[in-house]
Design a protein around this motif. Structure first.
Motif, PDB file in Angstrom:
ATOM      1  N   SER A 125       0.805  -1.295  -0.001  1.00  0.00           N
ATOM      2  CA  SER A 125      -0.001   0.202  -0.151  1.00  0.00           C
ATOM      3  C   SER A 125       0.739   1.254  -0.027  1.00  0.00           C
ATOM      4  O   SER A 125       2.001   1.290   0.444  1.00  0.00           O
ATOM      5  CB  SER A 125      -1.022   0.035   1.293  1.00  0.00           C
ATOM      6  OG  SER A 125      -1.825  -0.954   1.102  1.00  0.00           O
ATOM      7  N   GLU A 127       0.403   5.937   0.149  1.00  0.00           N
ATOM      8  CA  GLU A 127      -0.578   6.912  -0.016  1.00  0.00           C
ATOM      9  C   GLU A 127       0.044   7.976  -1.127  1.00  0.00           C
ATOM     10  O   GLU A 127       1.229   8.429  -0.989  1.00  0.00           O
ATOM     11  CB  GLU A 127      -0.550   7.887   1.237  1.00  0.00           C
ATOM     12  CG  GLU A 127      -1.511   9.043   1.041  1.00  0.00           C
ATOM     13  CD  GLU A 127      -1.709   9.599   2.562  1.00  0.00           C
ATOM     14  OE1 GLU A 127      -1.731  10.831   2.722  1.00  0.00           O
ATOM     15  OE2 GLU A 127      -2.445   8.882   3.433  1.00  0.00           O
ATOM     16  N   PRO A 132      -5.332   7.004  -0.488  1.00  0.00           N
ATOM     17  CA  PRO A 132      -4.822   5.587  -0.186  1.00  0.00           C
ATOM     18  C   PRO A 132      -4.791   4.568  -1.038  1.00  0.00           C
ATOM     19  O   PRO A 132      -6.021   4.641  -1.724  1.00  0.00           O
ATOM     20  CB  PRO A 132      -5.679   5.254   1.135  1.00  0.00           C
ATOM     21  CG  PRO A 132      -6.289   6.518   1.681  1.00  0.00           C
ATOM     22  CD  PRO A 132      -6.250   7.370   0.353  1.00  0.00           C
TER      23      PRO A 132
END
Length: 249
Positions: A125, A127, A132
């Protein structure tokens, strides 16, 4: 004989009407941070505008397709194939201030640069400009096929959170367990085109299982998306199928 001809005419008109409803008109959705607008562009290419940002996914088909949009702030690329990583389109776009989000295999082949390149792999993951983002596996089945067009771990599907509105982009994949187990997806873009990904039956069955609130069939050249819609609708699940014109040429 007249009755038979009349019936054929009605069926033909009904079929034409179903396809005539297709359009590339953008759709706008409310989020916690303002409007999210979805632009169907071409094949597996989609664009978004949100919170002052312009986002492209797998830009393909020529820069002229994006002429009504601002230069991209973010470009997501899912895989190395030419309908996803497309040098002709990328070099014609203004990417001087663009952040690219790509898997490693794409980064290794990219010839175009922007302000930043963020490399993420399956299960990771990041940002990105306040959004996100999660990278989701995309691959063909069986997973151990040595001749697979899309091997597990090379490309990314993406989940992007736009102000609380969760958007899933499948990339080139079959109805893999990672797709079927998704939860809380508000808007999904699901591919379906044999022999490269999956057929409409696989796609519909997966969608019926993970039940996004809204699904757009895309990357579907040669497939019957009306059949996909009929299959999903017949399952009586709370999923709205949005049919758009991805192939206006």
């Amino acid at each position: 004989m007249k009755n038979i001809l009349f019936t054929i005419l009605i069926l033909a008109l009904s079929t034409f009407s179903a396809f005539a409803q297709l359009s590339s008109t953008p759709d706008t959705y409310d989020t916690e941070n303002g409007a999210l607008t979805v632009y169907p562009i071409n094949h597996g290419t989609v664009a978004f505008t949100f919170d002052g940002k312009t986002i492209f996914v797998d830009p393909f088909g020529g820069a002229e397709l994006f002429s009504d949009l601002d230069a991209p702030d973010i470009i997501f690329i899912t895989d190395i194939h030419g309908d996803h990583l497309n040098p002709e389109t990328l070099t014609a776009l203004d990417t001087e201030n663009t952040t690219f989000v790509v898997p490693q295999a794409v980064a290794d082949q990219m010839e175009v640069t922007g302000a930043e390149t963020i490399i993420i792999g399956n299960g990771e993951s990041a940002e990105v400009m306040g959004l996100p983002v999660s990278a989701i596996p995309m691959y063909n089945l069986p997973v151990d096929d040595p001749d697979s067009r899309h091997v597990k771990g090379r490309g990314n599907g993406y989940i992007i959170n736009f102000g609380g509105k969760t958007v899933y982009l499948s990339g080139d994949t079959e109805d893999i367990p990672e797709m079927r187990s998704l939860e809380g997806i508000d808007i999904a873009f699901v591919c379906m085109n044999l022999p490269y990904t999956m057929d409409v039956n696989q796609a519909a069955d997966a969608v019926i299982e993970f039940q996004p609130a809204i699904v757009y069939p895309y990357h579907h050249r040669g497939q019957d998306i009306n059949e996909f819609k009929n299959l999903v609708d017949a399952a009586n699940v709370d999923v709205e199928v949005k049919l758009k014109d991805w192939y206006s040429e």
